[in-house]
Design an enzyme around this catalytic site. Structure first.
Site, PDB file in Angstrom:
ATOM      1  N   THR A   1       8.335  -5.982   0.547  1.00 21.88           N
ATOM      2  CA  THR A   1       6.928  -5.702   0.123  1.00 21.88           C
ATOM      3  C   THR A   1       6.864  -4.214   0.107  1.00 21.88           C
ATOM      4  OG1 THR A   1       4.761  -6.068  -0.079  1.00 21.88           O
ATOM      5  CG2 THR A   1       5.705  -6.706   2.107  1.00 21.88           C
TER       6      THR A   1
ATOM      7  N   TYR B   1       0.425  -9.468   6.811  1.00 17.57           N
ATOM      8  CA  TYR B   1       1.544  -9.791   5.785  1.00 17.57           C
ATOM      9  C   TYR B   1       2.302  -8.408   5.676  1.00 17.57           C
ATOM     10  CZ  TYR B   1       3.819 -10.121   1.439  1.00 17.57           C
ATOM     11  OH  TYR B   1       4.721 -10.152   0.258  1.00 17.57           O
TER      12      TYR B   1
END
Ligand code: UDP
Length: 327
Positions: free
Chosen positions: A117, A141
C-alpha cells in the site's frame, strides 16, 4: 498454466484476481476466512474456508493443491480502524503473512505477489510518490504492511522467495462485466458511499476534513481501477514465474482527485445530486497520496487503461445496481 493460491480470494480485489487468473488459463485456489469476504464472489476455482492464523489448516491446503505461486490479498485494511485497533492489525497482517510464507517455504513455493500500500509512505507534500521515498507510515495499517514488506525482503535474501510487492493507491471500480465488485459491510470507502448517496440509500456524504493543505481543503487520493490493478498482478506473476524477484512498484493511476471532486464526479456520472456534510478529519489520513507509477511501467510494462475517474464510477455504479450486488 499455474495453480495460484489466492489468499483473500473472496474479497473485493482478490475475487477480481481469481476471475482474471481463471480467464488467463490458471487455476486460482481461493483461501478466505469469510470474515469480510463473500462466498458468492469466490466463483472461479476451488474454495477453502481457512484463516491464515491457522497454520495447520493452511499447511493442509498447500498439501492438497500444490500451488506454483501465491497472490496474498488477505489482510485487515481499514486505515481508520487500524488506529483504534493496532493490536489486531499487527497480529493478523503480520502473523497471517508469516504463516503463509512458512507454508510456502515448507512446500518449495517461491513466487508471491503481495498487496502492499501507499500508506507505507506517509506524508508527501505536493509531490507524487516514487518508490524510493522514505517509509513513514502514519497508521498502524501502513506500519503492518511495511513490516510484511521487510519480512518479504528478508525471505528473498535468505530463502530464495521471489516477491512482487504492489503498493496500491486507492482501488475502486468493479469488474466491467459487473459479475463481481466491491461489497463491504459496513461500507467505509469514499466512492461506494458517494454512490449510495446518489442512489438515495444514504442521506449524505460526510467529508472528513476540509482544512487540509490541498487546493480545495479536502484529501487528495489516486483512484485506480480494480481491473487495471489486476492487470499489474498478472504481469507481476508472469515476471516471478520467469525467475525475477525484488519487484517493488506503485500501482496508481498517476492522477489525484479530492474528496470534493469525487462527489462532483459521482453526481455528474449518475445524474443525481450528492449532498455533503462537513465532518472532522479521520485519524491516519495524510492530505495527498498520488502515485508516480513510472517504475511499474518500466518494470512490468503496466499502464492503466480504465482508471479515468468517470470510467471507475460508471463501472462501480453498474455493479452497485446489479442484482448480483444484493445476492
Ligand atoms: N472519505 C470521506 N468520507 C467518507 C469516506 C472517505 O471524506 O465517508 C475520505 C477519506 O478521509 C480519504 C478518502 O475519502 O481522504 C478516501 O478514503 P477511503 O476510505 O475510500 O480510502 P483510503 O484512503 O482510506 O484507503
Amino acid at each position: 498454466m499455474a495453480v495460484v493460491l489466492v489468499t483473500g480470494g473472496a474479497g473485493y480485489v482478490g475475487s477480481h484476481a481469481c476471475k482474471a487468473l481463471a480467464r488467463a488459463g490458471h487455476t486460482p485456489v481461493c483461501v478466505d476466512n469469510l470474515r469480510t469476504g463473500w462466498r458468492d464472489l469466490a466463483a472461479f476455482g476451488p474454495f477453502e474456508q481457512v484463516d491464515l492464523m491457522d497454520a495447520g489448516a493452511l499447511e493442509n491446503v498447500f498439501g492438497k493443491y500444490k500451488p506454483d505461486a501465491v497472490m496474498h490479498f488477505a489482510a485487515l485494511s481499514l486505515v481508520g480502524e487500524s488506529v483504534a485497533r493496532p493490536d489486531l492489525y499487527h497480529r493478523v497482517n503480520i502473523t497471517g503473512s508469516l504463516n503463509l510464507l512458512d507454508a510456502m517455504r515448507a512446500h518449495g513455493v517461491a513466487p508471491i505477489v503481495f498487496s502492499s500500500t501507499c500508506a507505507i509512505y506517509g506524508e508527501a507534500g505536493d509531490e507524487d510518490l516514487t518508490e524510493d521515498r522514505p517509509m513513514a507510515p502514519e497508521s498502524p495499517y501502513g506500519a503492518s504492511k511495511l513490516a510484511v514488506e521487510r519480512i518479504l525482503s528478508d525471505y528473498e535474501a535468505a530463502f530464495g522467495l521471489r516477491c512482487a510487492a504492489l503498493r496500491y493507491f486507492n482501488v475502486a471500480g468493479a469488474d466491467p462485466e459487473a459479475e463481481i465488485g466491491e461489497r463491504h459491510d459496513p461500507e467505509t470507502h469514499l466512492i461506494p458511499i458517494t454512490i449510495e448517496v446518489a442512489l438515495g440509500e444514504r442521506e449524505n456524504l460526510s467529508v472528513f476534513g476540509k482544512d487540509y493543505p490541498t487546493p480545495d481543503g479536502t484529501c487528495v487520493r489516486d483512484y485506480v481501477h480494480v481491473a487495471d490493478l489486476i492487470d499489474a498482478h498478472i504481469l507481476a506473476l508472469d515476471k516471478l514465474m520467469a525467475g525475477e524477484s525484488g519487484i517493488r512498484v506503485n500501482i496508481g493511476a498517476g492522477r489525484g482527485y479530492s474528496v470534493a471532486e469525487v462527489a462532483e464526479a459521482v453526481a455528474r456520472v449518475s445524474g443525481k445530486p450528492v449532498a455533503t456534510v462537513d465532518a472532522p478529519r479521520r485519524a491516519g489520513d495524510p492530505p495527498r497520496l498520488v502515485a508516480d507509477h513510472s517504475r511499474a511501467t518500466a518494470v512490468l510494462g503496466w499502464t492503466p487503461t480504465r482508471s479515468a475517474l468517470d470510467v471507475i464510477i460508471e463501472d462501480a455504479l453498474r455493479w452497485r445496481v446489479s442484482p448480483r450486488f444484493a445476492a
